[in-house]
Every structure is written in C-alpha cells, then in structure tokens.
Write an enzyme that holds these catalytic residues in place. Structure first.
Site, PDB file in Angstrom:
ATOM      1  N   CYS A 103       0.873  -1.173   0.000  1.00  0.00           N
ATOM      2  CA  CYS A 103       0.000   0.000   0.000  1.00  0.00           C
ATOM      3  C   CYS A 103       0.911   1.223   0.000  1.00  0.00           C
ATOM      4  O   CYS A 103       1.628   1.477   0.971  1.00  0.00           O
ATOM      5  CB  CYS A 103      -0.914   0.003   1.218  1.00  0.00           C
ATOM      6  SG  CYS A 103      -2.076   1.388   1.236  1.00  0.00           S
ATOM      7  N   CYS A 110      -2.273  15.132   2.892  1.00  0.00           N
ATOM      8  CA  CYS A 110      -3.332  15.125   1.881  1.00  0.00           C
ATOM      9  C   CYS A 110      -4.184  16.379   2.046  1.00  0.00           C
ATOM     10  O   CYS A 110      -4.427  16.825   3.168  1.00  0.00           O
ATOM     11  CB  CYS A 110      -4.205  13.874   2.042  1.00  0.00           C
ATOM     12  SG  CYS A 110      -5.473  13.679   0.768  1.00  0.00           S
ATOM     13  N   CYS A 117     -10.420  10.407   7.900  1.00  0.00           N
ATOM     14  CA  CYS A 117      -9.082   9.921   7.543  1.00  0.00           C
ATOM     15  C   CYS A 117      -7.994  10.681   8.280  1.00  0.00           C
ATOM     16  O   CYS A 117      -7.949  11.919   8.252  1.00  0.00           O
ATOM     17  CB  CYS A 117      -8.893  10.044   6.033  1.00  0.00           C
ATOM     18  SG  CYS A 117      -7.297   9.437   5.460  1.00  0.00           S
ATOM     19  N   GLY A 162      -2.435  10.480   0.713  1.00  0.00           N
ATOM     20  CA  GLY A 162      -2.446  11.337  -0.460  1.00  0.00           C
ATOM     21  C   GLY A 162      -3.473  10.923  -1.493  1.00  0.00           C
ATOM     22  O   GLY A 162      -4.010   9.808  -1.464  1.00  0.00           O
ATOM     23  N   GLU A 163      -3.766  11.835  -2.387  1.00  0.00           N
ATOM     24  CA  GLU A 163      -4.662  11.605  -3.528  1.00  0.00           C
ATOM     25  C   GLU A 163      -3.784  11.400  -4.769  1.00  0.00           C
ATOM     26  O   GLU A 163      -3.157  12.349  -5.255  1.00  0.00           O
ATOM     27  CB  GLU A 163      -5.597  12.812  -3.713  1.00  0.00           C
ATOM     28  CG  GLU A 163      -6.316  12.892  -5.039  1.00  0.00           C
ATOM     29  CD  GLU A 163      -7.090  11.644  -5.407  1.00  0.00           C
ATOM     30  OE1 GLU A 163      -6.799  11.078  -6.479  1.00  0.00           O
ATOM     31  OE2 GLU A 163      -7.986  11.227  -4.623  1.00  0.00           O
ATOM     32  N   SER A 194      -6.395   4.362  -6.404  1.00  0.00           N
ATOM     33  CA  SER A 194      -7.610   4.762  -5.697  1.00  0.00           C
ATOM     34  C   SER A 194      -7.702   6.281  -5.667  1.00  0.00           C
ATOM     35  O   SER A 194      -6.749   6.958  -5.269  1.00  0.00           O
ATOM     36  CB  SER A 194      -7.591   4.217  -4.267  1.00  0.00           C
ATOM     37  OG  SER A 194      -8.693   4.706  -3.531  1.00  0.00           O
ATOM     38  N   SER A 217     -13.046   6.040  -4.196  1.00  0.00           N
ATOM     39  CA  SER A 217     -13.389   6.139  -2.770  1.00  0.00           C
ATOM     40  C   SER A 217     -14.701   6.907  -2.665  1.00  0.00           C
ATOM     41  O   SER A 217     -14.717   8.136  -2.601  1.00  0.00           O
ATOM     42  CB  SER A 217     -12.277   6.869  -2.005  1.00  0.00           C
ATOM     43  OG  SER A 217     -11.099   6.107  -2.007  1.00  0.00           O
ATOM     44  N   LEU A 218     -15.795   6.167  -2.628  1.00  0.00           N
ATOM     45  CA  LEU A 218     -17.125   6.778  -2.672  1.00  0.00           C
ATOM     46  C   LEU A 218     -17.632   7.111  -1.263  1.00  0.00           C
ATOM     47  O   LEU A 218     -17.888   8.259  -0.938  1.00  0.00           O
ATOM     48  CB  LEU A 218     -18.093   5.833  -3.385  1.00  0.00           C
ATOM     49  CG  LEU A 218     -19.457   6.395  -3.735  1.00  0.00           C
ATOM     50  CD1 LEU A 218     -19.345   7.535  -4.732  1.00  0.00           C
ATOM     51  CD2 LEU A 218     -20.362   5.291  -4.295  1.00  0.00           C
ATOM     52  N   HIS A 219     -17.830   6.084  -0.458  1.00  0.00           N
ATOM     53  CA  HIS A 219     -18.118   6.195   0.973  1.00  0.00           C
ATOM     54  C   HIS A 219     -19.481   6.799   1.330  1.00  0.00           C
ATOM     55  O   HIS A 219     -19.830   6.842   2.518  1.00  0.00           O
ATOM     56  CB  HIS A 219     -17.020   6.963   1.705  1.00  0.00           C
ATOM     57  CG  HIS A 219     -15.648   6.417   1.460  1.00  0.00           C
ATOM     58  ND1 HIS A 219     -15.364   5.072   1.501  1.00  0.00           N
ATOM     59  CD2 HIS A 219     -14.477   7.042   1.142  1.00  0.00           C
ATOM     60  CE1 HIS A 219     -14.083   4.887   1.228  1.00  0.00           C
ATOM     61  NE2 HIS A 219     -13.529   6.062   1.002  1.00  0.00           N
ATOM     62  N   ASN A 293     -11.281   1.431  10.612  1.00  0.00           N
ATOM     63  CA  ASN A 293     -10.253   1.336  11.655  1.00  0.00           C
ATOM     64  C   ASN A 293     -10.385   2.545  12.570  1.00  0.00           C
ATOM     65  O   ASN A 293     -10.007   3.655  12.190  1.00  0.00           O
ATOM     66  CB  ASN A 293      -8.850   1.325  11.021  1.00  0.00           C
ATOM     67  CG  ASN A 293      -8.359  -0.071  10.729  1.00  0.00           C
ATOM     68  OD1 ASN A 293      -8.560  -0.982  11.511  1.00  0.00           O
ATOM     69  ND2 ASN A 293      -7.711  -0.234   9.592  1.00  0.00           N
ATOM     70  N   CYS A 336      -4.820   4.565   7.871  1.00  0.00           N
ATOM     71  CA  CYS A 336      -3.960   5.300   6.959  1.00  0.00           C
ATOM     72  C   CYS A 336      -3.600   6.669   7.550  1.00  0.00           C
ATOM     73  O   CYS A 336      -4.462   7.440   7.935  1.00  0.00           O
ATOM     74  CB  CYS A 336      -4.670   5.480   5.623  1.00  0.00           C
ATOM     75  SG  CYS A 336      -3.644   6.231   4.363  1.00  0.00           S
TER      76      CYS A 336
END
Length: 348
Positions: A103, A110, A117, A162-163, A194, A217-219, A293, A336
């Site tokens: 990963c 970010c 996050c 990060g994006e 992602s 990454s919808l969520h 998490n 993360c």
C-alpha cells in the site's frame, strides 16, 4: 542529482542519448538496478569506468530511510519512511493468499480533507517524487527478502496517504516503472489506483492505455452525506464523478471498484444501501466494503459486524458484486496516516 529510481524506461533512454550514450545502456542500468539490485554504481561491472564516474557525479540511487517499523501479529508491516528533506510517509505490506500487497503513499499528507481519515489531519506538505514512491516498494521488497530469498511485492495499491490523481504525472511514471518487465515487473492487473473522485484525471487515466485497476473512494451514496464526510464532493459532486467513471469504462474497457467505508449509523443504513445499488448497478461496478479502523484522531465509530454483513447481503441480493475488505494490522497503527500523525504531533 537525478535519482535513477524515478526515471521511467523511455525517459532514461532519452536522458542517456542526451549524455552522448547509446540507448541500450538503459537496459543495462535497469538490469543492474531492478534485477541485480545494485545499490552503488561501482557494482555495475559491465559499464565503463568513465560512465560510472559520470553516473556517480550526476545521479543517485538513494532510498528513503526507515524511521519507524511496526509489525503486526498477522504479519502486516508498516514502515514510516523519512525522505531526504525530512518529510515522512507511511507504506504498508499486507499478506494475502494471492500475494504480497504494498500500500503506497503518493503525497506527504493530503489536501482532500476527508473527515474520517488521519492522512489529512496535518494537511498536504508536498507531492512525492516518482523515485520516492518506487523506494517504498523497494524497501518492502527488502523486508520480504530478509524473511525468504525470492519473495517480493506482487501487487501494489495506491491507497496510502495522499490523492494519487493530485500527483498525476509522478504517479503515471511510478506505475510504468513498477509495471515494466525490466523494472519491478508487477502485472498491470495487480496495480490499483484509488481516487476520491477527480473527474478530469479519471477521464485522462482512461486514455493512458494501461490495464491497471481503478477504485473510487465513494463512501456515501448521495451528495448530502458525501458533503458531510468528504470535502471534495463540494467541488465535484457524485454526478460529476459518475459521469467521468462511465467515460473511463468506455475508453479503458475496465470495470471500476467503489470503496465504501462503513461508519456506524451514518452511511450503513438500509436507505444508503438502496441508493448505492441504484448508483453502481447500471455500470456493473464492484463494491468493496471497508470496516472502519477506529482511531482517537477521528470521532467516527465502526459499524457492527451485523450491520456490515446486512449491508453486504443486501447488495449481493440485488445483483451487485460485493466484497468485505480483510482487516490488517489491528494491533498496530493500522489506519492510513495514523502512525505519521502520531509521530509528527508528538514532535511538535
């Protein structure tokens, strides 16, 4: 100095020509760097002394420094890496039945501002250079080699801090280096990017001619809820993201995975599930449900196992391909950005 770990193969060829060298020396250098794993130019015995001298004067093979290492009881390894300028990022090795998954982080911090996050708590400091991202994978390979010669990273997910599409060009070079058979030789179908949903870059990615995977990454299944937990949705609402995804699938011919983090009594309701089905079923998308998490750095709570499985069953019964992501590193700083945030906040 130019770090050779950051040079995509064709860019290296052009650079060598500019140096007055032959193109074929790019093959030699990639072979020494990625197959023979040379750490110095002096080791490159079939390259002339004069060119080795030039290489040592203008180029480097430096890797990030391991600042902190954590290992979970399930074998997950998390490294906090320090770059040459002192900036720190995390990278994680996860072990599945089908292979070893790295990963990878693409930025220091970010700027997307997802409220669940830990990565964005300290804001974005800078983009990672291509060689720094390649260095993440190489250092995880070194961890595996310590355990068993011949083991290596087989899959890469750009799902760390990060994006990725906010660092688009460096990420594309990274993908091409790790995918190149002379490089780290990781199959395109084993590489996943992602994004939280940057429409222009999603469209551009579809035209790259890569056979890699795309995850969104919808969520949340509606703008009201997504605005609440993901600031990016205020700029690019769901309709814009879904339009870009449809265009991506038309050009790339690849199905898209929608990542959906389940937050207790927030986005795990029956109504949310029904809205999610209407959103992803028409484009035959996968859904990857992610148990949250929990961290004391964020206030959200994870959904109960019953609610997670109810949500998954409802998706499946309505013809949506769904998986529940396996959890790793529950006894270390698994979330993360959590380890970096703890270290940086402690050092303030």
């Amino acid at each position: 100095m130019i770090n050779l770990y950051g040079l995509e193969f064709h860019k290296l060829e052009h650079l060598l020509v500019d140096e007055g060298q032959k193109k074929f020396k790019a093959v030699q250098l990639y072979n020494w760097i990625y197959t023979k794993k040379a750490e110095t130019f002096d080791e490159m015995s079939d390259i002339s002394l004069a060119f080795r001298k030039t290489l040592s004067e203008k180029y480097s093979l430096s890797l990030p420094r391991v600042y902190t290492r954590q290992e979970s009881s399930d074998g997950t390894i998390k490294l906090l890496l320090e770059m040459e300028d002192g900036m720190k990022v995390e990278t994680v090795l996860m072990r599945y039945d089908y292979g070893n998954v790295a990963c990878v982080s693409s930025q220091v911090g970010c700027s997307m501002g997802c409220t669940f996050c830990a990565s964005g708590l300290l804001g974005k400091k800078r983009n990672l250079e291509t060689h720094e991202m390649v260095g993440e994978v190489i250092l995880l390979n070194k961890e595996l080699e310590k355990e068993n010669k011949g083991q290596r990273v087989t899959h890469v997910v750009l799902m760390g801090t990060g994006e990725p599409f906010d660092n688009y060009d460096n990420v594309m070079d990274f993908i091409r280096i790790i995918n190149n058979q002379r490089g780290l030789s990781i199959g395109a179908r084993h590489i996943t990017v992602s994004t939280c949903g940057l429409p222009e870059q999603i469209r551009r990615y579809g035209r790259e001619g890569l056979q890699t995977n795309l995850a969104i990454s919808l969520h949340a299944p509606n703008n009201e809820l997504r605005n609440q937990i993901m600031n990016i949705n205020k700029v690019h609402p769901i309709e814009e993201v879904m339009d870009a995804v449809e265009e991506y699938t038309d050009y790339a011919g690849r199905r898209v995975t929608f990542e959906y983090l389940l937050l207790d009594h927030l986005n795990d309701t029956k109504e949310c599930c029904e809205q999610l089905i209407k959103l992803v079923k028409p484009i035959n998308g996968y859904v990857n449900l992610i148990p949250y998490n929990e961290t004391n750095l964020c206030h959200y709570k994870r959904s109960s196992n019953n609610r997670v499985h109810y949500f998954a069953d409802m998706l499946a019964k309505n013809g949506v391909n769904v998986t529940i992501r396996k959890e790793f590193g529950s006894d270390i700083d698994a979330a993360c950005g959590q380890l970096r945030a703890k270290v940086e906040l402690k050092n303030e």
